[in-house]
Design an enzyme around this catalytic site. Structure first.
Site, short mmCIF file in Angstrom:
data_model
loop_
_atom_site.label_atom_id
_atom_site.label_comp_id
_atom_site.label_asym_id
_atom_site.label_seq_id
_atom_site.Cartn_x
_atom_site.Cartn_y
_atom_site.Cartn_z
N HIS A 1 19.58 3.14 2.65
CA HIS A 1 19.79 4.21 3.64
C HIS A 1 21.15 4.88 3.48
O HIS A 1 21.37 5.97 4.01
CB HIS A 1 19.60 3.67 5.07
CG HIS A 1 20.74 2.88 5.60
ND1 HIS A 1 20.75 1.51 5.63
CD2 HIS A 1 21.93 3.27 6.14
CE1 HIS A 1 21.88 1.08 6.18
NE2 HIS A 1 22.61 2.13 6.49
N ASP B 1 15.59 -2.18 2.27
CA ASP B 1 16.82 -1.39 2.34
C ASP B 1 17.80 -1.83 1.25
O ASP B 1 18.78 -2.54 1.49
CB ASP B 1 17.45 -1.55 3.73
CG ASP B 1 18.56 -0.56 4.00
OD1 ASP B 1 18.71 0.39 3.20
OD2 ASP B 1 19.26 -0.72 5.01
N SER C 1 27.66 -0.57 6.47
CA SER C 1 26.35 -0.63 5.83
C SER C 1 26.47 -0.64 4.31
O SER C 1 27.33 0.04 3.74
CB SER C 1 25.51 0.57 6.26
OG SER C 1 24.98 0.38 7.54
#
Length: 467
Positions: free
Chosen positions: A251, A309, A406
């Protein structure tokens, strides 16, 4: 008359001489009753001196009580007495597989290491990788009734067949910097008293974060990479896998049009920041479904969102390794599942938000987070936890990853080697009570990662692909 009396006395004396001669020496049986050797009595000084083992038990035969007076310790007395009475039964080293021998009177006892049993520790209880990882430092493989150890890339198997020896100065998973006794060690991170908890949101955050971590010292998180763009600066993290490959979250790839990579940095506020490294190609897992950033998405948050992911960035030019720039080791799937993820803690790091909806940190933060069992993980979340995800973090302590972290590393150390075990993915806010951080489970993607890393060297053209 006198002469006659004198003569009589002389004759009587001469007559008695043979009888006297025969009684000068006693018979041996009788003599022994009088001539037995008696124990030497201690002098007055000796009685007040501490015991002397040579005087008490070597020059003379002693009793166990006398030996006890010398040693003034029951355990030492017992050890001495067992050897003194009938010799050392352990002198022949009867215990196998490094068992510890304890001498007894007419016997011995072997204390066996874990995995062995029997009178002499001669029976091997296990030849299984499921018991203490087969005593392997890195990877363990069961081969018939035995085990076979192997090591991560860049390491050599030791002569003992179990240990792993680094083959170079910058072998994967080695952090040069360690905290001294005056600094808090990673396992001892404690709750900050001025932790700021902002208004809670019911929406999951795709940009997970490090809240209330500690500053990562130079060389302490050498596998950390930062993804930057021209406008936002650091927007995601990554993990160095090799000179040309960096692992991150899928992402993160859609966060910006341009991506550059920075390595070896711990303070982004300094003027002399590291060079921006150009990206050649990006591999996004083909099953990853990018979330729709809309209210409808946040209300539904369907099953596929944030599943798979994972992405890999291929650099145009190789990353130069140093004491402050080292790749994390890539585990095998079995090693990750059976050993690494059964450890108590993993380590996360990044430049993300210092609190929920707060600004990114200027310094690299690091935090040790406990693994959370899958059942507890699923019960804690309002959203699906798929097989490609796992939970880590604290139930009540305000410590977590946060926005901007992230794609960063979740690292697990085993026998002083650091392996990548996860990717910072998403979470429900930052450091909320009863909520954990959600990470991409790396063990699910080992074949996929290895297939990409077997690709040819970087080309001169940039592109983005899906594999």
């Amino acid at each position: 008359m006198a002469p006659q009396l004198l003569l009589c006395l002389i004759l009587t004396f001469l007559w008695s001489l043979p009888e006297a001669e025969s009684n000068v020496f006693l018979k041996s049986k009788v003599a022994n009753r009088f001539l037995q050797r008696t124990k030497r009595a201690n002098s007055l000084v000796e009685e007040f001196k501490s015991g002397n083992i040579e005087r008490e038990c070597i020059e003379e035969r002693c009793s166990k009580e006398e030996a006890r007076e010398v040693f003034e310790d029951d355990e030492k007395t017992e050890t001495f007495w067992n050897v003194y009475v009938d010799g050392d039964q352990c002198s022949s080293n009867p215990c196998h597989y490094r068992g510890i021998c304890k001498d007894g009177i007419g016997s011995y006892t072997c204390t066996c290491l874990s995995g062995y049993e029997g009178k002499n520790c001669e029976r091997v209880l296990y030849k299984s990788c499921r018991v203490d990882n087969g005593n392997c430092w890195h990877f363990c493989k069961s081969v018939q009734n035995d085990i076979q150890c192997s090591c991560a890339e860049g390491y050599l198997l030791g002569e003992d067949g179990h240990s792993c020896v680094a083959g170079g100065n910058f072998s994967c998973g080695r952090n040069i910097k360690t905290r001294n006794k005056r600094e808090a060690s990673l396992p001892d991170f404690v709750q900050s008293h001025n932790a700021t908890l902002l208004k809670k949101s019911d929406n999951p955050s795709p940009d997970i974060r490090i809240v209330n971590g500690m500053d990562c010292k130079l060389g302490e998180c050498p596998w950390q990479a930062a993804l930057v763009d021209d406008k936002k600066g650091v927007f995601c993290g990554g993990t160095i896998l090799s000179p040309i490959y960096v692992l991150t979250a899928a992402h993160c790839i859609n966060e910006t049009e341009t991506i550059s990579v920075v390595v070896g940095e711990i303070d982004r506020s300094r003027a002399e920041t590291g060079p921006l490294l150009s990206v050649d190609k990006v591999y996004v897992h083909k099953k990853f479904v990018p979330p729709k950033k809309s209210q409808e998405f946040y209300e539904k948050f369907d099953l596929v969102s944030y599943d798979y992911d994972i992405a890999i960035i291929q650099m145009k030019t190789p990353i130069q390794f140093s004491e402050n720039v080292v790749p994390a080791c890539l585990p095998t799937a079995d090693f990750a599942n059976q050993v690494l993820m059964k450890q108590d803690f993993g380590i996360v790091s990044g430049f993300g938000g210092i609190f929920e909806r707060g600004p990114n940190s200027k310094t690299l933060k690091v935090l040790k987070v406990p693994y959370v069992d899958r059942h507890t993980c699923m019960l804690s979340s309002n959203f699906p936890i798929t097989p490609t995800m796992f939970c880590a973090g604290y139930d009540t302590l305000p410590q977590d990853a946060c926005q901007g972290d992230s794609g960063g590393p979740h690292i697990t150390a085993y026998r002083d080697t650091h392996f990548i075990t996860g990717i910072v993915s998403w979470g429900e806010g930052c450091a909320r009570k009863g909520r954990y951080g959600i990470y991409t489970k790396l063990s699910k993607f080992i074949p996929w990662i290895k297939r990409i890393m077997r690709q040819k060297l970087p080309s001169t053209e940039s592109s983005t692909g899906r594999l």
